[in-house]
Every structure is written in C-alpha cells, then in structure tokens.
Design a protein around this motif. Structure first.
Motif, PDB file in Angstrom:
ATOM      1  N   PHE A   1       4.500  -6.019   2.179  1.00 10.62           N
ATOM      2  CA  PHE A   1       3.167  -6.166   2.779  1.00 10.62           C
ATOM      3  C   PHE A   1       2.939  -5.085   3.843  1.00 10.62           C
ATOM      4  N   SER A   2       3.984  -4.776   4.624  1.00  9.98           N
ATOM      5  CA  SER A   2       3.832  -3.764   5.669  1.00  9.98           C
ATOM      6  C   SER A   2       3.544  -2.391   5.068  1.00  9.98           C
ATOM      7  N   VAL A   3       4.215  -2.058   3.979  1.00  6.64           N
ATOM      8  CA  VAL A   3       3.963  -0.772   3.328  1.00  6.64           C
ATOM      9  C   VAL A   3       2.507  -0.708   2.882  1.00  6.64           C
ATOM     10  N   TYR A   4       2.036  -1.812   2.327  1.00  2.00           N
ATOM     11  CA  TYR A   4       0.642  -1.873   1.857  1.00  2.00           C
ATOM     12  C   TYR A   4      -0.343  -1.674   3.017  1.00  2.00           C
ATOM     13  N   VAL A   5      -0.094  -2.342   4.138  1.00  2.00           N
ATOM     14  CA  VAL A   5      -1.026  -2.243   5.275  1.00  2.00           C
ATOM     15  C   VAL A   5      -0.890  -0.891   5.973  1.00  2.00           C
ATOM     16  N   VAL A   6       0.341  -0.452   6.224  1.00  2.00           N
ATOM     17  CA  VAL A   6       0.555   0.737   7.055  1.00  2.00           C
ATOM     18  C   VAL A   6       0.414   2.016   6.237  1.00  2.00           C
ATOM     19  N   LEU A   7       1.102   2.091   5.108  1.00  2.51           N
ATOM     20  CA  LEU A   7       1.142   3.357   4.368  1.00  2.51           C
ATOM     21  C   LEU A   7       0.019   3.463   3.344  1.00  2.51           C
ATOM     22  N   ASP A   8      -0.282   2.354   2.665  1.00  2.00           N
ATOM     23  CA  ASP A   8      -1.292   2.426   1.609  1.00  2.00           C
ATOM     24  C   ASP A   8      -2.695   2.418   2.216  1.00  2.00           C
ATOM     25  N   LEU A   9      -2.964   1.434   3.072  1.00  2.20           N
ATOM     26  CA  LEU A   9      -4.329   1.318   3.608  1.00  2.20           C
ATOM     27  C   LEU A   9      -4.481   1.938   5.002  1.00  2.20           C
ATOM     28  N   ASP A  10      -3.464   2.620   5.510  1.00  2.00           N
ATOM     29  CA  ASP A  10      -3.568   3.300   6.811  1.00  2.00           C
ATOM     30  C   ASP A  10      -4.106   2.386   7.917  1.00  2.00           C
ATOM     31  N   PHE A  11      -3.641   1.150   8.002  1.00  2.00           N
ATOM     32  CA  PHE A  11      -4.060   0.202   9.051  1.00  2.00           C
ATOM     33  C   PHE A  11      -5.553  -0.094   9.035  1.00  2.00           C
ATOM     34  N   ASP A  12      -6.210   0.117   7.917  1.00  2.00           N
ATOM     35  CA  ASP A  12      -7.639  -0.195   7.839  1.00  2.00           C
ATOM     36  C   ASP A  12      -7.767  -1.708   7.621  1.00  2.00           C
TER      37      ASP A  12
ATOM     38  N   ARG B   1     -10.135  -3.754   7.991  1.00  2.62           N
ATOM     39  CA  ARG B   1     -11.311  -4.247   7.254  1.00  2.62           C
ATOM     40  C   ARG B   1     -11.044  -4.213   5.752  1.00  2.62           C
ATOM     41  N   MET B   2     -10.371  -3.153   5.335  1.00  6.75           N
ATOM     42  CA  MET B   2     -10.043  -3.050   3.922  1.00  6.75           C
ATOM     43  C   MET B   2      -8.985  -4.089   3.525  1.00  6.75           C
ATOM     44  N   VAL B   3      -8.011  -4.307   4.432  1.00  3.45           N
ATOM     45  CA  VAL B   3      -7.002  -5.331   4.159  1.00  3.45           C
ATOM     46  C   VAL B   3      -7.691  -6.676   3.955  1.00  3.45           C
ATOM     47  N   GLY B   4      -8.621  -7.004   4.892  1.00  2.02           N
ATOM     48  CA  GLY B   4      -9.335  -8.274   4.811  1.00  2.02           C
ATOM     49  C   GLY B   4     -10.146  -8.383   3.532  1.00  2.02           C
ATOM     50  N   ALA B   5     -10.860  -7.290   3.212  1.00  6.34           N
ATOM     51  CA  ALA B   5     -11.692  -7.305   1.999  1.00  6.34           C
ATOM     52  C   ALA B   5     -10.817  -7.488   0.762  1.00  6.34           C
ATOM     53  N   ASP B   6      -9.669  -6.800   0.740  1.00 11.73           N
ATOM     54  CA  ASP B   6      -8.762  -6.928  -0.403  1.00 11.73           C
ATOM     55  C   ASP B   6      -8.285  -8.367  -0.561  1.00 11.73           C
ATOM     56  N   ILE B   7      -7.861  -8.974   0.578  1.00  8.74           N
ATOM     57  CA  ILE B   7      -7.300 -10.326   0.515  1.00  8.74           C
ATOM     58  C   ILE B   7      -8.357 -11.318   0.034  1.00  8.74           C
ATOM     59  N   LEU B   8      -9.611 -11.107   0.482  1.00 11.94           N
ATOM     60  CA  LEU B   8     -10.658 -12.053   0.093  1.00 11.94           C
ATOM     61  C   LEU B   8     -11.225 -11.761  -1.296  1.00 11.94           C
ATOM     62  N   LYS B   9     -11.371 -10.464  -1.619  1.00 15.13           N
ATOM     63  CA  LYS B   9     -12.127 -10.124  -2.829  1.00 15.13           C
ATOM     64  C   LYS B   9     -11.275  -9.816  -4.047  1.00 15.13           C
TER      65      LYS B   9
ATOM     66  N   ILE C   1      -4.493  -9.905  -4.960  1.00 12.68           N
ATOM     67  CA  ILE C   1      -3.995  -9.753  -3.587  1.00 12.68           C
ATOM     68  C   ILE C   1      -4.078 -11.099  -2.854  1.00 12.68           C
ATOM     69  N   THR C   2      -5.142 -11.874  -3.108  1.00 10.09           N
ATOM     70  CA  THR C   2      -5.234 -13.217  -2.533  1.00 10.09           C
ATOM     71  C   THR C   2      -3.992 -14.034  -2.888  1.00 10.09           C
ATOM     72  N   VAL C   3      -3.612 -13.966  -4.145  1.00  9.00           N
ATOM     73  CA  VAL C   3      -2.474 -14.744  -4.627  1.00  9.00           C
ATOM     74  C   VAL C   3      -1.172 -14.280  -3.962  1.00  9.00           C
ATOM     75  N   GLY C   4      -0.975 -12.970  -3.898  1.00  7.12           N
ATOM     76  CA  GLY C   4       0.241 -12.442  -3.293  1.00  7.12           C
ATOM     77  C   GLY C   4       0.310 -12.753  -1.815  1.00  7.12           C
ATOM     78  N   PHE C   5      -0.837 -12.621  -1.132  1.00 12.87           N
ATOM     79  CA  PHE C   5      -0.873 -12.890   0.299  1.00 12.87           C
ATOM     80  C   PHE C   5      -0.582 -14.369   0.567  1.00 12.87           C
TER      81      PHE C   5
ATOM     82  N   ARG D   1     -10.452  -5.794 -10.704  1.00  6.83           N
ATOM     83  CA  ARG D   1      -9.290  -6.241  -9.952  1.00  6.83           C
ATOM     84  C   ARG D   1      -9.011  -5.414  -8.701  1.00  6.83           C
ATOM     85  N   TRP D   2      -9.571  -4.211  -8.605  1.00  3.76           N
ATOM     86  CA  TRP D   2      -9.338  -3.435  -7.387  1.00  3.76           C
ATOM     87  C   TRP D   2     -10.552  -2.581  -7.054  1.00  3.76           C
ATOM     88  N   SER D   3     -10.567  -2.086  -5.801  1.00  3.89           N
ATOM     89  CA  SER D   3     -11.678  -1.278  -5.323  1.00  3.89           C
ATOM     90  C   SER D   3     -11.553   0.153  -5.834  1.00  3.89           C
ATOM     91  N   GLN D   4     -12.681   0.807  -6.055  1.00  2.00           N
ATOM     92  CA  GLN D   4     -12.667   2.231  -6.401  1.00  2.00           C
ATOM     93  C   GLN D   4     -13.260   3.060  -5.279  1.00  2.00           C
TER      94      GLN D   4
END
Lengths: 223, 326
Positions: free
Chosen positions: A106-117, A119-127, A131-135, B283-286
């Motif tokens: 999860f940390s790699v996803y937040v820090v390296l993949d989404l660059d601490f964004d 808002r994007m983390v939140g949107a991913d988890i909700l939408k 990701i909702t399932v994994g979270f 399933r994911w954002s573009q």
C-alpha cells in the motif's frame, strides 16, 4: 510423534527450540522477499526490478502478502495432519509478515505510484472497486495485527478467536483484489484462489467431521 | 497538413554510441544498396534485428511528429526500456516474456496477404513493401491502456503510402490487420488468453492520416522481434493495443472489422481506443500515466487528449460522442 509441551528433547524444550532456533529461522526466511526486492531495486547480485520498478514493487509485495496469508492458513491443516501442535507457535509471525508486506504494498502505491496525491488515493479507493476490495482487506488486517499480542489474546479470550476468523474474509478479499486488477490473464490469481479454497475447504470438512464425532459420542452416552 | 520540425534532433537525444555512428554506416549501406539494386537511395531491410537501418537523415524530409506538449518529459526511452517492457501476448503475458521468447520467431522470409476492397490484392514479400519507401524516423509518445507510457524513436514509413499502393476502392471504409499465427514459435498462442490470431483495425481515414505509421525499425536499427518485427503499426494517438505487431494480413473492408481486445472485453476496450483522459477504463483511471524512466518519486504525469496529438487528429472525430465510441 507428538511433542508434549515442555518435555526435554535433545536437551531443549519445545519452548526453547522454537524461541531460539525455529522462530529466528522463520523470521529470517520471512525477510527474504524484502531482501530480494531491495537487491532487485539496486541491481545487486544480478537481480533486477525491470524497467518499471514501481509496478514491480506493487506486484511483488502484494503477492508476498497473499502468500503469507495462505501460509498462515496452512498452519492449521499441517498441524492436524502432521500432528505437530507446536507449529501453532509460528502462526502469529506469518500473519504479521502478511500484514507487513500488505503495508509495504500500500505504501508503494501511495508514495511511489501516486506521489502522495491523497485526492487520487481517495478517488481510487471509492471509485475503483478492485482498490476498494484490496483496501478493505488491508484495513481488516489492522485489528488482527493490533490484537496479536499475548496480552490481547488473554484479554479478549473467546472473542479473540471470533475476531481472528476475519482472516478467512481478508484472504478472499486479497485474492479477489489481485484477480480484479488483471487485464485478462487471471491464471495466477486463480491458482491462489484454488489454494485458498482447499485451505478453507479443509476447515469446513473438519468442523463437520468434528460435529459428527461429538454427536456420535453424545448418542453413545445417552443410549 | 504541416508538422513542426523537431526541436530536438534525434542525434542529440540518443546517448547510444552506436546511434551516433550511424551516419558513417549509412553511407556504406546506401552505397551497397545502390550497387545491389542499381538504384541509389532505395531503402533496404537488413536481415537481422538490431542491424543498422538506412533511412532519411534530413529532418526536413522526415516528418517528426513528436508534438511538443507542456510539462511533459519527452526524452526518448532507452533501447533497454523499449525492448524489455512489452505487451506482446503471443510470447506470454509477462512484460519481459517477449524479450525472453521472441528471439525464436523466424521473421524472414515474411509474406503479407492483401485482400478485400482494393484493386491490387494478393501476396507480397515484405521487401516489396519496404523497398519503394524512403524510411524516416519519428519520435512518438506511446501510451498503453494500462496507464504507462514511453517516448520511442521509430523508423518506418507512413501507412497511407503503403495502403495507396493497393488502390482501395470507394467501398473500403475500414482496414483490418492480422498478426502472424504460429504457435510453434509464439508460445503465448498455445494459451487461449486472447482469440488468435490477434486482429486490429482502423477506419480508412484514420489509416490514411499522416501520423499513422508502419514501423520496421527502432533507434535506427532493425526492429527487434519483441517490438513487433518485421512490420508493425504505430497509431500514436490511440492506446498501444491498436498498434498491431508482426502483420501478415491487410484487408480492406466495408464493415467495421472485429478487433481482438474489443471482442475479449467489449465494455473495457473499444474499436476506437483513442487516448482519452476523461473516459476511464471501467476498472482504472486514464487521467494520468506513469512515464517509464521518469524519476522514481515523480513517475506520474497527466495524460493528454489523443495522447497529445489532438491538434492533428481530433478533426477525425468531429461530432462523435467519444464516451460512446471509446
């Protein structure tokens, strides 16, 4: 062969053997995937994280977390079938390794993949349902990790067992998360799911068998 | 249509020493070609992947279509990145499977069948296709539907120049392409993850657009097998899966042809598959993409409509609902 607790064996009690030999070995083994990923990241010893190290870290940490979840669930059947009750002493460590790798994932996803964004983390988890399932699986692991100490086990008593049955759902959610993010080739997640099905199926069969045994004994007593 | 001359010359952005050395080779290659064919300047295709290619060095001749976009890193990816991170399921679904297994594919001799609504049809050798065109280099952004991207210096020729040779009729509304089906050398085809052979297609006006490109080379060298040798398509404003590899069949059709991914998962992959940050994959954002090779902590950047080629190609889709025709 059944080891009675605290019976001397080759000079060491089971307690001591686990504490000083078996557990340290399992602990070091549990760190091997981490060590491998660090080596791959820095290109040490000929290991390579490939062209896309972020994806590599996400995938490998996620898979390692799932493997540790399955190993945790493997303890009970092996203990029963191999008659090695002391194996239970390793279960906590395996479960905590699962939590550790899930947290790194999860940390790699937040820090390296989404660059601490966030808002994007939140949107991913909700939408994004996968990701909702994994979270959800990760969040459910937290209370299990927190209540993994001896003191919490004593304090919670029977409720501890009920709480820790969550691991069945967590493993299922984790594998579902893995399955759902695959573009089309779901062969590997299906393999994980089959292993989980066997491990959970064993418990189902065992609990039915136990119940039948109990019923039979009761019948014998009342007859 | 006019294209901007590249702000960065290919020789400046390619660190590879062999790449710098190509001019000397080029002279020799052209001389050899001239002798062999009795016709100076004809492009030839060296027989093995990785050998240097002769192509137009004059930036004014060549259309460099990397349209410069704000806030984008446009440094081309390295040879190693481009050749070791491939989606080419014919060789396995792992990103490094193509690099590991594509070497066994025999790409010579290579024949291409042309059929359908055109005056000239039949079977052609790859050399028949490549010879008449001067090859040119184009540095294009490449955006995968999985939300990663690269910048790649391809060598090839415009698809339109190829298709026009076959004189498509007025009934040719679409053009369909097939990849080679050869499970003996393409181990991924022994597994039914997708319907083989891989098939793709374009509307005829998309295919005739000057940005649509037929590729035979990479970094000035013969295209490696894992990147789709000996002949692949590149449609830079569409997701990568449209850019079909190892083409053996070209068919002009009146009806929209079936395409592999849109058949495998119609709700996730459309026929058009234009890069569009405002239409997410189910399933994911573009909206953003990870540019391979960007600094470790800042891999992500915004995805641009039509992958940054909107000025050139948006007109093809005027009046179309791009949410419906995704």
């Amino acid at each position: 062969m059944i080891d009675a607790p605290n019976q001397p064996r080759r000079g060491l009690t089971v307690e001591r053997r686990y504490r000083w030999i078996v557990k340290p070995i399992v602990f070091v083994a549990g760190l091997v995937p981490l060590g491998w990923m660090v080596c791959a990241l820095f290109g040490w010893f000929g290991f390579s994280a490939g062209v896309d190290p972020v994806k590599f870290l996400e995938l490998e940490n996620g898979k390692t977390a799932l493997i540790f979840l399955l190993l945790t669930l493997l303890i009970t059947p092996v203990r029963d079938l191999a008659r090695q009750p002391q194996l239970l002493r390793l279960r906590r460590m395996l479960g905590l390794f699962a939590f550790f790798y899930a947290l790194v994932h999860f940390s790699v996803y937040v820090v390296l993949d989404l660059d601490f964004d966030w808002r994007m983390v939140g949107a991913d988890i909700l939408k994004r349902p996968y990701i909702t399932v994994g979270f959800t699986a990760l969040v459910l692991l937290v209370p299990l990790a927190v209540t993994s100490t001896n003191r919490m086990m004593r304090r919670l008593g029977r409720r501890w067992i009920r709480l820790h049955r969550l691991i069945y759902a967590i493993a299922a959610l984790g594998i579902w998360h893995y399955y759902w993010q695959e573009k089309i080739d779901v062969r590997t997640p299906i393999r994980y799911a089959l292993v989980l099905a066997v491990l959970l199926g064993y418990r189902l069969v065992r609990s039915r068998w136990l119940r039948r045994m109990v019923d039979r004994r009761r019948g014998a007593v009342t007859a | 249509m006019r294209f901007r001359i590249p702000a960065i010359a290919p020789s400046e952005i390619t660190p590879s020493e062999t790449y710098f050395g190509r001019r000397a080779f080029l002279a020799g290659a052209l001389a050899a070609a001239g002798t062999a064919l009795g016709r100076a300047g004809a492009a030839v295709l060296p027989p093995r992947a990785g050998l240097p290619l002769a192509y137009s060095q004059d930036a004014a001749d060549s259309v460099d279509a990397l349209v410069h976009a704000p806030n984008q890193n446009e440094t081309p990816n390295t040879w190693d990145q481009i050749t070791h991170y491939n989606n080419y399921y014919e060789f396995g679904t792992g990103k490094t499977d193509p690099a590991a297994y594509a070497g066994q594919l025999q790409v010579r001799p290579w024949n291409i069948a042309v059929a359908g609504e055109a005056e000239v049809t039949g079977h052609f050798a790859l050399e028949d296709f490549v010879k008449p065109y001067a090859l040119e280099e184009r540095i294009y952004r490449f955006r995968c539907v999985e939300a990663w991207s690269m910048v790649i210096p391809w060598v090839g020729f415009p698809l339109a120049r190829l298709l026009q040779q076959f004189k498509p009729t007025s009934r040719a509304k679409y053009v369909a392409f097939d990849t080679l089906y050869r499970p003996g050398q393409m181990p991924g085809q022994r597994v039914p993850v997708l319907k083989w052979p891989y098939a793709e297609g374009l509307r005829i006006d998309e295919a005739m657009h000057p940005l649509a490109f037929m590729v035979v080379g990479l970094y000035g060298r013969v295209l490696p097998n894992q990147n789709g040798a000996p002949l692949r398509l590149i449609v830079p404003w569409k997701y990568g899966f449209k850019s079909i590899k190892a083409i053996v069949r070209i068919v002009f059709t009146e009806q929209q042809p079936p395409t592999t991914w849109s058949e495998a998962a119609p709700d996730e992959y459309g026929f058009y598959a234009n890069v569009n940050p405002s239409v997410p994959h189910p399933r994911w954002s573009q909206a953003t993409e990870r540019r391979i090779g960007n600094p470790f902590f800042h891999e992500r950047q915004d995805t641009l409509p039509f992958n940054g080629y909107a000025n050139e190609v948006a007109g093809l889709y005027a009046g179309m609902n791009l949410r419906r025709y995704f």
